[in-house]
Design a protein around this motif. Sequence first.
Motif, mmCIF file in Angstrom:
data_model
loop_
_atom_site.group_PDB
_atom_site.id
_atom_site.type_symbol
_atom_site.label_atom_id
_atom_site.label_comp_id
_atom_site.label_asym_id
_atom_site.label_seq_id
_atom_site.Cartn_x
_atom_site.Cartn_y
_atom_site.Cartn_z
ATOM 1 N N ALA A 236 -2.508 -10.631 21.024
ATOM 2 C CA ALA A 236 -3.356 -9.487 21.364
ATOM 3 C C ALA A 236 -2.775 -8.704 22.532
ATOM 4 O O ALA A 236 -2.808 -7.467 22.545
ATOM 5 C CB ALA A 236 -4.766 -9.968 21.700
ATOM 6 N N VAL A 237 -2.233 -9.410 23.526
ATOM 7 C CA VAL A 237 -1.630 -8.734 24.672
ATOM 8 C C VAL A 237 -0.414 -7.917 24.236
ATOM 9 O O VAL A 237 -0.277 -6.735 24.588
ATOM 10 C CB VAL A 237 -1.230 -9.759 25.751
ATOM 11 N N ILE B 148 -10.270 -5.858 22.320
ATOM 12 C CA ILE B 148 -9.226 -6.860 22.552
ATOM 13 C C ILE B 148 -9.076 -7.187 24.030
ATOM 14 O O ILE B 148 -8.192 -7.936 24.411
ATOM 15 C CB ILE B 148 -7.872 -6.381 21.980
ATOM 16 N N GLN B 149 -9.976 -6.653 24.858
ATOM 17 C CA GLN B 149 -9.881 -6.897 26.290
ATOM 18 C C GLN B 149 -10.049 -8.377 26.631
ATOM 19 O O GLN B 149 -9.436 -8.875 27.576
ATOM 20 C CB GLN B 149 -10.933 -6.065 27.024
ATOM 21 N N LYS B 150 -10.876 -9.093 25.845
ATOM 22 C CA LYS B 150 -11.133 -10.496 26.154
ATOM 23 C C LYS B 150 -9.884 -11.353 26.047
ATOM 24 O O LYS B 150 -9.803 -12.419 26.660
ATOM 25 C CB LYS B 150 -12.225 -11.034 25.238
ATOM 26 N N TYR B 151 -8.909 -10.912 25.248
ATOM 27 C CA TYR B 151 -7.664 -11.663 25.126
ATOM 28 C C TYR B 151 -6.649 -11.291 26.205
ATOM 29 O O TYR B 151 -5.655 -11.998 26.393
ATOM 30 C CB TYR B 151 -7.011 -11.406 23.759
ATOM 31 N N PHE B 152 -6.889 -10.167 26.873
ATOM 32 C CA PHE B 152 -5.856 -9.588 27.715
ATOM 33 C C PHE B 152 -5.499 -10.481 28.906
ATOM 34 O O PHE B 152 -4.360 -10.906 29.071
ATOM 35 C CB PHE B 152 -6.317 -8.215 28.204
ATOM 36 N N VAL B 153 -6.491 -10.776 29.748
ATOM 37 C CA VAL B 153 -6.235 -11.569 30.955
ATOM 38 C C VAL B 153 -5.822 -12.985 30.590
ATOM 39 O O VAL B 153 -4.901 -13.556 31.192
ATOM 40 C CB VAL B 153 -7.491 -11.582 31.852
ATOM 41 N N LYS B 154 -6.460 -13.554 29.566
ATOM 42 C CA LYS B 154 -6.130 -14.916 29.157
ATOM 43 C C LYS B 154 -4.674 -15.024 28.705
ATOM 44 O O LYS B 154 -3.959 -15.958 29.066
ATOM 45 C CB LYS B 154 -7.063 -15.358 28.031
ATOM 46 N N GLY B 155 -4.215 -14.043 27.930
ATOM 47 C CA GLY B 155 -2.842 -14.089 27.441
ATOM 48 C C GLY B 155 -1.835 -13.965 28.557
ATOM 49 O O GLY B 155 -0.812 -14.645 28.572
#
Length: 294
Positions: free
Chosen positions: A198-199, A279-286
């Motif tokens: 996603a990132v 797709i923001q929820k995947y951003f920081v985690k990735g």
Amino acid sequence: MRLRAKSWGERLFDTANIGFMIGLTVLFAYPFWNLAVLSFTTPRYADTLGLRLYPREFTAAAYQALFDNDLLLTAYANTILRTALGTGLIVLVTFFGAYALSRRDLPLRGTITALLLVTLFFSGGLIPSYLNIRNLGLIDSLWALILPGMTNAWYIILARNFFMTFPQELEESAIMDGANPIQAAMRIIWPLSLPVIAVVSLWSAVYHWNSWFDAFIYIRDTDKYVLQLLVRRIIMQGQETFSGNGLFMPTTEAASTESLKAAAIIMSILPIVAVYPFIQKYFVKGIMIGALKG
């Protein structure tokens, strides 16, 4: 458990912090709001100074003038094609390249990684890139906008670090069950890689959607213009905009130059703004997981 009441200093700090964040939000959001208001404003008020909180005379003539031009719709289609195809190729190349580099038994793994890192600091330059594209016969082709950016060293390193956090037993168990490395990658690693995918997808999509300079260099045919290049031409032309056949025409009485510019900018950024929250929820985690292990 009884909570302790906040002191006067703590309440003052919370109030000041909330006020600061609200002010910062307004500071960042107002330029976009100003553009949106300006795009719906009649020529009578479009060139006036001052804060614009709402259209004093509402009109959608600027958007109608843009959509009446076939060139804008063509540029939109070219940008969507470039973004979809370019992002898909970047994701595939990044995934398989990073997966290969994450395997500890890969021959010359360290050397290949070092060569990738070199490209983060040094590049061939604009003239060699142009000569390369010309010699490949890609001038005035959408492939000139897609192929050069298909491999990104930073994305591969980020995804490689992410894959190296996976237990090696996951792949070994799949191979013991009869899967080959490609099947293990697609059936085991790929479903677990959604955060970093996603990132990479987000960064790639934003890159392709916002790029105009490469199209400015390589594209000559107006039917192959991308949206950002067309928006730049609209902004730079001043009192003129494009007609459907690629020629110039003066702005109409119902839509001023400034309204046309604002409408073009809003149309160019709206798709990215609309997609980002999903797709923001995947951003920081990735990003965080990909930076944990080298």
